[in-house]
Design an enzyme around this catalytic site. Structure first.
Site, PDB file in Angstrom:
ATOM      1  N   HIS A   1       2.281  -5.430   6.969  1.00  0.00           N
ATOM      2  CA  HIS A   1       2.976  -4.720   5.987  1.00  0.00           C
ATOM      3  C   HIS A   1       2.716  -3.308   5.585  1.00  0.00           C
ATOM      4  O   HIS A   1       1.718  -3.074   5.431  1.00  0.00           O
ATOM      5  CB  HIS A   1       2.993  -5.486   4.423  1.00  0.00           C
ATOM      6  CG  HIS A   1       4.038  -5.177   3.674  1.00  0.00           C
ATOM      7  ND1 HIS A   1       3.756  -4.352   2.736  1.00  0.00           N
ATOM      8  CD2 HIS A   1       5.371  -5.635   3.350  1.00  0.00           C
ATOM      9  CE1 HIS A   1       4.988  -3.885   1.890  1.00  0.00           C
ATOM     10  NE2 HIS A   1       5.646  -4.822   2.353  1.00  0.00           N
TER      11      HIS A   1
ATOM     12  N   ASP B   1      13.209  -7.901   1.256  1.00  0.00           N
ATOM     13  CA  ASP B   1      12.060  -6.912   0.743  1.00  0.00           C
ATOM     14  C   ASP B   1      12.409  -7.040  -0.863  1.00  0.00           C
ATOM     15  O   ASP B   1      12.259  -5.728  -1.383  1.00  0.00           O
ATOM     16  CB  ASP B   1      12.266  -5.522   1.275  1.00  0.00           C
ATOM     17  CG  ASP B   1      10.848  -4.855   1.179  1.00  0.00           C
ATOM     18  OD1 ASP B   1      10.041  -5.203   0.461  1.00  0.00           O
ATOM     19  OD2 ASP B   1      11.094  -3.538   1.662  1.00  0.00           O
TER      20      ASP B   1
END
Length: 335
Positions: A175, A298
């Site tokens: 990430h 997200d």
């Protein structure tokens, strides 16, 4: 066709980690990019409180929001930069505690939540032990928020982490976070350190270091997940291979067993997080194939309702839509 919408890059944080971030941000030793985060999205302000509240909730309110927009399941992970800005002992403890909290949420809502195991790369051996604990907790992968103090997972010291991930067949979600201190300076202006550019540059670099270092020759079954439609890499695969051939010829880099793009296509999957562009999705379908694209919203950083509207209306076949929304996530994370 019945389709479950599974979103695989959905963030949370614990109160303890949020409080410890503030201590680091108050220190003159805070990394420059992280300090910028403290001036904006991590600032404890009334404007940021709704975001903080959503990050802290992994219970009823989050599920109610999912119901409202049509998300069936979230794969939760500790938000960036996680524990990777702390000293080793604190990071190791907080990673384990966050995993306990996440495991409890998954156990309480097994049809709505899955979770990724947070680790503290600062101690690779302890991180490997935490990875070994993940299946016992019911967690289905590993979250690494890119660099740790400017170091990347291709470094030999991190091999215990990669060994454990491969041995347990747990994917690592790589990430983004802000660029490392060693190269962040030109990004500090114009918000270039942030998600619009710096995050992709940072994570794309990390992925390329794994590829070009021969990591996947040593760990051929290691699986990496990257978001934001591949952090730009699907667009560059042809040129990466083209220049790699030249770089080997002139001695600028070592020879790999395969072309860089082959590792990307075999060892990586990508997610749609934060990207609602049909041309970007079409390029990714053409370059990496539908089997390697997973849906992500997200949350809570992006508009997840927009993500659902985009994927529901995307110009793909219903079979492709089901694979992106559901089938691929079930395969990759063994849901």
């Amino acid at each position: 066709m019945t389709i479950r919408r599974i979103a695989v890059e959905e963030a949370f944080v614990t109160p303890e980690i949020m409080a410890e971030w503030q201590k680091v941000l108050a220190s003159p030793d805070a990394e420059p990019g992280f300090a910028k985060m403290g001036e904006s999205i991590l600032a404890q302000t009334p404007a940021n409180k709704p975001l903080d509240d959503r990050l802290l909730d992994i219970g009823a309110d989050r599920i109610a929001h999912m119901d409202a927009i049509g998300i069936d399941m979230q794969v939760l992970s500790l938000t960036s930069p996680g524990v990777q800005v702390f000293d080793t002992a604190l990071a190791t403890r907080l990673a384990a505690e966050s995993n306990d909290a996440l495991a409890a949420a998954v156990k309480a809502h097994p049809t709505r939540f899955a979770g990724l195991c947070a680790i503290a790369p600062q101690d690779p051996v302890a991180a490997a032990r935490e990875i070994e604990r993940a299946p016992k907790l019911g967690l289905c992968g590993i979250i690494v928020n890119s660099h740790t103090r400017g170091e990347y997972l291709d470094a030999p010291k991190y091999r215990p982490i990669l060994e454990a991930a491969q041995a347990l067949d747990l994917p690592i979600y790589l990430h983004p976070r802000e660029p490392a201190a060693s190269w962040v300076a030109p990004y500090l202006d114009y918000a270039l350190w942030f998600a619009g550019w710096g995050f992709a540059a940072e994570t794309g670099l990390h992925a390329m270091r794994l590829i070009m270092s021969g990591t996947f020759d040593r760990f051929p079954d290691l699986r990496i997940v990257i978001g934001h439609m591949g952090e730009g890499l699907p667009f560059w695969l042809q040129r990466i291979d083209n220049r790699y051939r030249l770089e080997v010829k002139i001695g600028a880099c070592g020879r790999l067993e395969r072309l860089p793009s082959e590792y990307f296509l075999d060892n990586f999957v990508i997610t749609t997080s934060g990207v609602t562009s049909m041309p970007a999705l079409r390029l990714s379908l053409d370059e990496v194939g539908v089997e390697r694209i997973l849906f992500a919203a997200d949350f809570p950083y992006e508009d997840d309702a927009e993500a659902v509207r985009f994927m529901d209306g995307a110009n793909v076949t219903e079979e492709e839509r089901k694979k992106i929304y559901e089938t691929n996530a079930c395969r990759v994370f063994k849901l």
